[in-house]
Design an enzyme around this catalytic site. Structure first.
Site, PDB file in Angstrom:
ATOM      1  N   SER A 106     -12.723 -10.351   8.622  1.00 53.88           N
ATOM      2  CA  SER A 106     -11.355  -9.829   8.656  1.00 53.88           C
ATOM      3  C   SER A 106     -10.968  -8.998   7.443  1.00 53.88           C
ATOM      4  CB  SER A 106     -10.362 -10.976   8.834  1.00 53.88           C
ATOM      5  OG  SER A 106     -10.398 -11.459  10.155  1.00 53.88           O
ATOM      6  N   LYS A 109      -9.587  -5.625   8.173  1.00 55.08           N
ATOM      7  CA  LYS A 109      -8.184  -5.350   8.490  1.00 55.08           C
ATOM      8  C   LYS A 109      -7.462  -4.567   7.400  1.00 55.08           C
ATOM      9  CE  LYS A 109      -7.572  -9.232  11.706  1.00 55.08           C
ATOM     10  NZ  LYS A 109      -8.687 -10.158  11.636  1.00 55.08           N
ATOM     11  N   SER A 163      -3.856 -12.893   9.845  1.00 57.77           N
ATOM     12  CA  SER A 163      -5.168 -12.361  10.234  1.00 57.77           C
ATOM     13  C   SER A 163      -5.314 -12.290  11.751  1.00 57.77           C
ATOM     14  CB  SER A 163      -6.304 -13.201   9.629  1.00 57.77           C
ATOM     15  OG  SER A 163      -7.497 -12.448   9.546  1.00 57.77           O
ATOM     16  N   LYS A 279      -6.865 -10.330   1.019  1.00 58.87           N
ATOM     17  CA  LYS A 279      -7.194 -10.570   2.430  1.00 58.87           C
ATOM     18  C   LYS A 279      -8.391 -11.508   2.511  1.00 58.87           C
ATOM     19  CE  LYS A 279      -6.702 -10.235   6.788  1.00 58.87           C
ATOM     20  NZ  LYS A 279      -7.156 -11.650   6.828  1.00 58.87           N
TER      21      LYS A 279
END
Length: 328
Positions: A106, A109, A163, A279
């Site tokens: 992720s 992202k 997420s 993140k």
């Protein structure tokens, strides 16, 4: 002999005069404003007063060679790759396999968010498609349902805090019409940022064999992301309540919690550091990953990355060690 010496002096004087003309450009300043300008001789002849300001691609970036360094100063907690970058000093302060191919999970992202923030109206309405919520049971989501109508900004919070893979697909379809078309934009954006050892196939980071990056490429993407006040505002948010409507026009309320354990308070920040945000990412193939923006006691911004740690506990222990050892 006298004639010969005089001739030599005359030739030297001519050379010096010619050199002075080239060095001073006849009194005009020469700078380069475009990192990669390509001008024909005819163009230059017709535009002799063009100003140039030499700016190289690496200006303002942390740059290093391929050798690892600092790995002997952290404990046995391991990861496939990790790195730390002092943004304000433009210095790579720790490097462990930063050019090796990894799966980003992720962390992908951040690139999705960058494209949307730079190109979209955050107040635009987005209708969530059936495809956006057709995910495997174990995929992380931010609770969207087909037919929900929400804003781009709400989706960005769902993307970066919770997420949500559903939010990632909804944003990709809103921007490009399909995940495949959006992936093309992602790769174009990555190339433009110098992240040339990356290849993206989806906006979420759900595992695909040919969806990969490197720690250094993630640094290049993230350093661009943090130039956006909107991006920094979102990743530094601990939790947020959002409202939107479902397919029946009824109000839906969601609370998105940040998955970053430093911000949630479940992991203590290293002494002397202020954790701004970042993140997280996790898949079986990618392991446990984290990209982080923090400030040290001198107010210097640090980007630090750990990829493919064996556990979340190892991930945060190693990240704290890296910050304490190399970024103070």
């Amino acid at each position: 002999m006298i004639c010969t010496n005089n001739m030599r002096k005359f030739r030297l004087l001519c050379i010096l005069c010619i050199a002075a003309v080239f060095l001073t450009a006849c009194g005009k300043k020469i700078t380069i404003t475009d990192a990669y300008p390509v001008y024909s001789n005819a163009y230059m002849a017709e535009n002799s007063s063009v100003q140039y300001d030499a700016r190289f691609f690496s200006e303002g970036l942390c740059v290093t060679g391929t050798a690892d360094f600092g790995t002997d100063q952290v404990s046995a907690y391991t990861a496939a790759a990790s790195g730390a970058f002092n943004v304000d000093k433009c210095d790579v302060v720790y490097a462990n396999q930063i050019y090796e191919q990894i799966y980003p999970a992720s962390l992908t992202k951040i690139l999705t968010a960058l494209i949307i923030i730079e190109n979209c109206n955050l107040d635009d309405s987005v209708t969530v498609s059936d495809h956006a919520v057709d995910l495997e049971a174990e995929a992380s989501t931010c609770g969207l349902s087909a037919g929900d109508v929400t804003t781009v900004k709400n989706l960005l919070y769902g993307l970066l805090l919770a997420s949500g893979n559903d939010a990632a697909i909804a944003l990709a379809e809103y921007y490009s019409g399909s995940v495949e078309a959006f992936a093309e934009v992602m790769n174009q954006q990555a190339q433009a940022l110098g992240a040339t050892n990356s290849h993206f196939l989806n906006p979420s980071g759900l595992h695909e064999e040919n969806h990969y990056t490197t720690v250094y490429d993630l640094y290049l993407i993230f350093q661009k992301c943090i130039q956006s006040d909107v991006f920094v505002e979102i990743i530094s948010t601990k939790s947020i309540d959002v409202s939107y409507t479902n397919i029946r026009g009824e109000s839906v309320n969601q609370t998105y919690e940040n998955t970053n354990r430093y911000l949630s308070g479940s992991v203590d920040s290293p002494n002397g550091f202020t954790i701004i945000g970042g993140k997280t990412g996790t898949t079986d193939a990618a392991g446990n990953c984290l990209i982080l923006l923090s400030e040290n006691s001198s107010g210097e911004r640090i980007i630090s990355i750990v990829a493919k740690a064996e556990s979340k506990s190892d991930l945060y222990i190693l990240m704290s060690q890296i910050l304490s050892a190399f970024c103070s």
